[in-house]
Design an enzyme around this catalytic site. Structure first.
Site, mmCIF file in Angstrom:
data_model
loop_
_atom_site.group_PDB
_atom_site.id
_atom_site.type_symbol
_atom_site.label_atom_id
_atom_site.label_comp_id
_atom_site.label_asym_id
_atom_site.label_seq_id
_atom_site.Cartn_x
_atom_site.Cartn_y
_atom_site.Cartn_z
ATOM 1 C CB SER A 119 -71.779 -13.570 76.612
ATOM 2 O OG SER A 119 -71.739 -15.233 76.279
ATOM 3 C CG HIS A 140 -71.487 -9.343 77.373
ATOM 4 N ND1 HIS A 140 -70.675 -9.658 78.392
ATOM 5 C CD2 HIS A 140 -72.538 -9.876 77.497
ATOM 6 C CE1 HIS A 140 -71.320 -10.891 78.882
ATOM 7 N NE2 HIS A 140 -72.692 -11.029 78.262
ATOM 8 C CD GLU A 152 -67.786 -8.549 80.168
ATOM 9 O OE1 GLU A 152 -67.034 -8.937 81.090
ATOM 10 O OE2 GLU A 152 -68.297 -9.234 79.315
ATOM 11 C CG ASN A 190 -69.497 -15.140 80.719
ATOM 12 O OD1 ASN A 190 -70.028 -15.551 81.515
ATOM 13 N ND2 ASN A 190 -69.947 -14.773 79.587
#
Length: 378
Positions: A119, A140, A152, A190
């Site tokens: 991540s 991801h 992702e 993130n």
């Protein structure tokens, strides 16, 4: 290249969910884990999920049986030797991942594509342990993998364009919405989401508002499903703090991503949120554990947090981490934001956002509040 056989390395909840997605799309799936109890739990969990879907009329008994027959569980890595695709989904620790990927690379054939569900870790660094780093990328998924549409896709510096194209196409075939991100700390979600937590924490730390008022501002004015403090308590402060710390250190201590000492104190106290019964709120009572008087209005809170979110979003696009479309796709599908941040910025007005960021910078004289160069390029 056709992907028919997939290996999932790490049969925890995330790995099991990803394997379910692959098996649901006709792939043979091999779940590998070194812990037998984890393998057994994975098998039982997937069987239970299939039974639940049958009861809800989401899948027929015949299709459920066929899906489970396409899945096998093993503690022998040699069993993955002939797969077309490997998805590593073990603990988010770079040394652990590099060790496992090194083992995987020595077993699979040279045509196999190897990926990691990391991540936030450097995909380029992970790729470097493989014999064929050009056939490696980040993939991801978001939790729960069978439900969340976003994936992702992160090419390493070494990844071949053909491998990237294969993975994008495969995710689309699996019913996912791929968003391509350059290999940068936090990728899209993130990285861009940090101010949602970080600026809320800064307002709280300054004593300008309590967590309940901040949460109400973001939900009532912005339409967010959960406020930042509710969401941090839900995620767990051990997890949320570590992601912030990881991005902060990976970005060479850029002040924009600096963690909060208050959140660190919660973690040190064992006040991890919902799972421990106490965080910023008590659970299930939802009483504030550290109430504060309000100085900022709800509109002032919303305007400040949104300015920081949109500043981070435009900076991410300006630095070529991803396209505008992929950023908005990622933030709406990966975090359930009510609108894409680029579209939201245009709605509010980029000049207005730039003015608010400049005002924060002039007030604090901190690099944290520097406006993105994107605004100057408009």
């Amino acid at each position: 290249m056709t992907i028919n056989k997939v290996a999932i390395i790490g049969a925890g909840a995330m790995g099991t969910g990803i394997g379910q997605v692959a098996a649901s799309n006709g792939c043979e799936v091999i779940f590998f884990d070194v812990i037998q109890e984890t393998l057994l739990h994975s098998q039982q969990s997937l069987s239970f999920t299939m039974q639940s879907l049958i009861v809800k009329n989401k899948i027929s008994a015949e299709d459920s049986e066929a899906l489970l027959k396409r899945c096998t569980w093993t503690g022998e890595m040699a069993d993955i030797a002939q797969v077309d695709l490997v998805i590593e989904a073990v603990i988010e620790d770079v040394q652990v991942k590099r060790s496992i990927l090194n083992d995987v690379g020595s077993i699979v054939n040279e045509d196999c594509i190897v990926t990691s569900n990391t991540s936030s870790l450097s995909v380029t660094r992970l790729a470097s342990v493989l014999k064929h780093p050009d056939r490696f990328a980040g993939l991801h998924f978001f939790n729960p993998a069978p439900v969340m549409k976003l994936v992702e896709v992160i090419p390493a510096l070494q990844t071949s364009p053909n491998v990237l194209s294969i993975l994008i196409s495969l995710m689309e075939q699996w019913g996912k919405s791929p968003a391509v991100a350059r290999d940068t700390p936090g990728f899209i979600v993130n990285k861009v989401a940090r101010p949602f937590y970080g600026e809320a924490l800064r307002i709280f730390d300054e004593g300008l508002a309590g967590c309940k008022l901040i949460d109400e501002a973001m939900k009532e004015i912005g339409g967010f499903r959960m406020g930042p403090f509710e969401l941090m308590d839900f995620i767990g402060h051990d997890v949320n703090y570590r992601v912030t710390e990881s991005v902060y250190n990976a970005m060479y201590q850029d002040a924009r991503y600096r963690p909060s000492l208050t959140q660190r104190s919660l973690m040190d106290a064992g006040w991890l949120g919902r799972k421990s019964g106490k965080g910023f709120y008590t659970h299930p009572e939802l009483e504030e554990t550290m109430p504060k008087r309000a100085i900022l209005t709800k509109q002032g809170i919303f305007d400040r947090i949104m300015a920081m979110l949109i500043n981070e979003a435009v900076e991410t696009v300006y630095m070529n981490v991803c396209t505008e479309d992929d950023l908005d796709k990622a933030m709406t599908l990966g975090t359930n934001y009510p609108k894409g941040l680029m579209a939201w910025g245009r709605e509010i007005g980029f000049e207005t956002i730039n003015r608010r960021i400049k005002a924060l910078y002039e007030n604090y004289l901190e690099d944290r509040y520097r406006p993105s160069a994107y605004f100057q390029a408009l």
